[in-house]
Design an enzyme around this catalytic site. Structure first.
Site, PDB file in Angstrom:
ATOM      1  N   HIS A 122       0.924  -1.306  -0.129  1.00 36.47           N
ATOM      2  CA  HIS A 122       0.100  -0.107  -0.041  1.00 36.47           C
ATOM      3  C   HIS A 122       0.832   1.333   0.151  1.00 36.47           C
ATOM      4  O   HIS A 122       1.987   1.187   0.585  1.00 36.47           O
ATOM      5  CB  HIS A 122      -0.730  -0.025   1.244  1.00 36.47           C
ATOM      6  N   ASP A 199       3.105  -4.732   7.919  1.00 41.27           N
ATOM      7  CA  ASP A 199       1.943  -3.815   7.595  1.00 41.27           C
ATOM      8  C   ASP A 199       0.813  -4.974   7.958  1.00 41.27           C
ATOM      9  O   ASP A 199       0.583  -5.719   7.076  1.00 41.27           O
ATOM     10  CB  ASP A 199       1.751  -3.261   6.489  1.00 41.27           C
ATOM     11  N   GLN A 202      -4.332  -5.402   6.994  1.00 45.73           N
ATOM     12  CA  GLN A 202      -5.380  -6.568   6.245  1.00 45.73           C
ATOM     13  C   GLN A 202      -5.201  -7.737   6.883  1.00 45.73           C
ATOM     14  O   GLN A 202      -6.048  -8.886   6.532  1.00 45.73           O
ATOM     15  CB  GLN A 202      -5.198  -6.519   4.804  1.00 45.73           C
ATOM     16  N   LYS A 225     -10.474  -1.089  10.708  1.00 49.01           N
ATOM     17  CA  LYS A 225     -10.418  -2.192   9.711  1.00 49.01           C
ATOM     18  C   LYS A 225     -10.750  -3.486  10.638  1.00 49.01           C
ATOM     19  O   LYS A 225     -10.948  -4.440  10.040  1.00 49.01           O
ATOM     20  CB  LYS A 225      -9.068  -2.338   9.022  1.00 49.01           C
ATOM     21  N   CYS A 363      -4.744   2.155  -3.778  1.00 50.48           N
ATOM     22  CA  CYS A 363      -3.644   2.826  -3.145  1.00 50.48           C
ATOM     23  C   CYS A 363      -2.328   1.858  -3.175  1.00 50.48           C
ATOM     24  O   CYS A 363      -1.590   1.977  -2.230  1.00 50.48           O
ATOM     25  CB  CYS A 363      -3.706   3.161  -1.750  1.00 50.48           C
TER      26      CYS A 363
HETATM   27  N1  7TS Z   1      -1.907  -0.796   4.592  1.00 46.62           N
HETATM   28  C1  7TS Z   1      -2.706  -1.660   4.056  1.00 46.62           C
HETATM   29  C2  7TS Z   1      -2.272  -3.069   3.528  1.00 46.62           C
HETATM   30  C3  7TS Z   1      -3.740  -1.318   3.649  1.00 46.62           C
HETATM   31  O1  7TS Z   1      -4.767  -1.943   3.072  1.00 46.62           O
HETATM   32  C4  7TS Z   1      -4.470   0.142   3.888  1.00 46.62           C
HETATM   33  C5  7TS Z   1      -5.469   0.551   3.815  1.00 46.62           C
HETATM   34  C6  7TS Z   1      -3.344   0.597   4.574  1.00 46.62           C
HETATM   35  C7  7TS Z   1      -2.212   0.284   5.051  1.00 46.62           C
HETATM   36  C8  7TS Z   1      -3.549   2.205   5.424  1.00 46.62           C
HETATM   37  O2  7TS Z   1      -4.647   2.007   6.361  1.00 46.62           O
HETATM   38  P1  7TS Z   1      -5.462   3.431   7.060  1.00 46.62           P
HETATM   39  O3  7TS Z   1      -6.202   2.837   7.969  1.00 46.62           O
HETATM   40  O4  7TS Z   1      -4.207   4.059   7.557  1.00 46.62           O
HETATM   41  O5  7TS Z   1      -5.929   4.163   5.891  1.00 46.62           O
HETATM   42  N2  7TS Z   1      -6.516   0.046   2.629  1.00 46.62           N
HETATM   43  C9  7TS Z   1      -7.602   0.420   2.151  1.00 46.62           C
HETATM   44  C10 7TS Z   1      -7.959  -0.131   1.155  1.00 46.62           C
HETATM   45  O6  7TS Z   1      -7.683  -1.152   0.696  1.00 46.62           O
HETATM   46  N3  7TS Z   1      -9.033   0.642   0.834  1.00 46.62           N
HETATM   47  O7  7TS Z   1      -9.358   1.492   1.458  1.00 46.62           O
HETATM   48  C11 7TS Z   1      -8.104   1.663   2.368  1.00 46.62           C
END
Ligand code: 7TS
Length: 404
Positions: A122, A199, A202, A225, A363
Site C-alpha cells: 500500500h 503492515d 489487512q 478495519k 492505493c
Molecule cells: N496498509 C494496507 C495493507 C492497507 O490495506 C491500508 C488501507 C493501509 C495500509 C492504510 O490504512 P489506514 O487505515 O491508515 O488508511 N487500505 C485501504 C483499502 O484497501 N481500501 O481503502 C483503504
C-alpha cells in the site's frame, strides 16, 4: 457452527437498504462496520467517564486513564506482545508507518543504507520511506512477485546485504489477498541481523497475528478495519529498538522534563504519544478486540476462508471474468476484471444493485504498474457476510456484464 445470522444482529447498519435494495457490504478491506458493542462503548465514554487522561488527579480523569491503559493491555494480549510498553497508539496504519519510517531512519539509517519493501505494498508503506530517503539517502529495494501474486522469496533472500537495515512488508495484500510468508521472511531477515516490520492492516482483523510467535519487530494496524472506530491505530515495536528511536512528534505527554536548554523524553510508550490521545477511540478499539476475541480469530479466519473459496468458485463461472491475483494462500479479498469493462463502471452499476465493492488502484499504483492494469474491482469479506451475499455479487456481475 458459525452463527452468522446472530452476529449480523450486532451490526445495525447491515439492515440498511440502499436504492431500495438490501445492502450487500463487500468493502471491508476499506473499512469494517461497527457492532453495537463498539458504538455503545463510545457513547458510554462520553456519557460516563470523559476526562483528559494521564493528567488530572480527579475521579473522571483517573477512570479514563485506567480504561485507556486497560485497552493497551487488551491490544498487547490480542497481538501477543510481551509488554504494554511496546504498544503505541496512533491514528491508524498510515500514521504508524510514518512514525516508524521517521524514527527508525533517524536512529539507524546512514546514506546508502537499504530498506526492503515488496511490490505489493500500500502507498502508506512506500511513500513514508521515500520521504525519509530524500532526507537520509536511504535506498528502497523492492521484492518482486510472480504473476499469481506470490512474493519471489529467492529474489528476496538475494537482496539482503550488509547495507540492509530493515525489511518492511505487508502481511496480506489489500489487492491480491496474498498472505505473505511472514515466518520465512523473518527467519531470512533475522539470519542477516535485519529487523522486520509488518503492515498488518489487512491481516490483524482476518487472520490475527502473534508478534512474539512470529518474532516480528514492528507491526502496524488500524482500528477501523477491525470493527473499531476511525482515527485510532497501533504501532507495536520491539522494546530494545523503540528505546533507541527518537520521538516522532513533540508536545505534551511525551516529555520527561522541558526547559529551553534541554528537554528529556518520557518512557515508553509515552515517548511516542505526543498530545491528548484519542482515548475514546482507544477504549472503543479495545471493545472491538474483545468482540473479535469473543467470536474467536481462528473461527473468523476459517469462516472467511470458506466464504472466499465460495466467492472464487462462483465468480470463476462468470464468462469473461479474470481474477487479479490467484495467490497460494489468500485472505480477505478477491480482485477481478470482467471483459474490458472499466472497474469504475462495474462498481457504479453494482452499487445501484445495493452491492458495495471498491474499484481502482487501491492505493497500490506500483502493483498496478507491475500487473499492467489501471485498477481492479475488489470484493472484500468479513465474518458478517453470507453466501447469499456472494450469490448476489455473482448475479450482479453477470447482470452488469450483460449490459456491455
Ligand atoms: N496498509 C494496507 C495493507 C492497507 O490495506 C491500508 C488501507 C493501509 C495500509 C492504510 O490504512 P489506514 O487505515 O491508515 O488508511 N487500505 C485501504 C483499502 O484497501 N481500501 O481503502 C483503504
Amino acid at each position: 457452527m458459525f452463527d452468522v445470522e446472530s452476529i449480523r444482529k450486532d451490526f445495525p447498519i447491515l439492515d440498511k437498504q440502499v436504492y431500495g435494495k438490501p445492502l450487500v457490504y463487500l468493502d471491508n478491506a476499506a473499512t469494517t462496520q461497527k457492532p453495537r458493542q463498539v458504538i455503545d462503548s463510545i457513547s458510554d465514554c462520553y456519557l460516563n467517564t470523559n476526562a483528559n487522561v494521564h493528567r488530572g488527579l480527579h475521579f473522571l480523569s483517573e477512570e479514563a486513564t485506567r480504561q485507556m491503559e486497560n485497552a493497551r493491555e487488551t491490544v498487547r494480549r490480542f497481538i501477543g506482545a510481551g509488554s504494554t510498553q511496546e504498544i503505541i497508539f496512533t491514528r491508524g496504519t498510515t500514521e504508524s508507518l510514518n512514525l516508524l519510517a521517521h524514527s527508525f531512519t533517524r536512529a539507524f539509517i546512514k546514506p546508502g543504507d537499504e530498506v526492503i519493501v515488496s511490490c505489493m505494498e500500500h502507498h502508506s508503506n512506500i511513500v513514508p520511506w521515500q520521504l525519509e530517503a530524500q532526507k537520509s539517502g536511504l535506498a528502497l529495494k523492492v521484492i518482486p512477485m510472480d504473476d499469481r501474486g506470490n512474493l519471489d522469496m529467492e529474489a528476496f533472500e538475494g537482496m539482503l546485504s550488509d547495507r540492509t537495515r530493515l525489511v518492511s512488508v505487508t502481511h496480506v495484500s489489500n489487492v491480491l489477498g496474498t498472505v505473505n510468508p511472514i515466518r520465512d521472511i523473518v527467519r531470512i531477515a533475522h539470519a542477516h541481523g535485519v529487523p522486520v516490520a509488518v503492515d498488518g492492516a489487512q491481516s490483524v482483523p482476518h487472520t490475527g497475528i502473534d508478534v512474539q510467535a512470529l518474532d516480528v519487530d514492528f507491526l502496524a494496524f488500524s482500528g477501523h478495519k477491525i470493527y473499531g472506530p476511525t482515527g485510532v491505530g497501533v504501532l507495536y515495536g520491539r522494546k530494545s529498538l523503540l528505546e533507541q528511536m527518537p520521538p516522532y512528534q513533540g508536545g505534551g505527554e511525551m516529555i520527561g522534563r522541558v526547559s529551553f536548554e534541554k528537554t528529556t523524553y518520557n518512557e515508553l510508550p509515552y515517548k511516542f504519544e505526543a498530545g491528548t490521545p484519542d482515548y475514546v477511540g482507544v477504549i472503543a478499539l479495545a471493545s472491538a478486540l474483545d468482540y473479535v476475541t469473543g467470536i474467536g480469530i481462528d473461527a473468523i479466519a476459517e469462516y472467511e476462508h470458506s466464504l472466499l473459496d465460495y466467492a472464487v468458485e462462483r465468480l470463476s463461472a462468470i464468462d469473461g471474468l479474470r481474477f487479479i491475483g490467484t495467490p497460494a494462500v489468500r485472505s480477505g479479498v478477491v480482485s477481478f476484471l470482467v471483459k474490458d469493462i472499466f472497474p469504475s463502471d462495474m462498481g457504479t452499476l453494482l452499487d445501484h444493485l445495493g452491492i458495495a465493492v471498491r474499484t481502482g488502484h487501491h492505493c497500490a499504483q506500483p502493483l498496478m504498474d507491475r500487473l499492467g492494469i489501471p485498477g481492479t474491482v475488489r470484493a472484500s469479506v468479513s465474518f458478517y457476510n453470507t453466501r447469499q451475499e456472494i450469490d448476489a455479487l455473482a448475479a450482479g456481475i453477470e447482470r452488469v456484464a450483460g449490459m456491455f
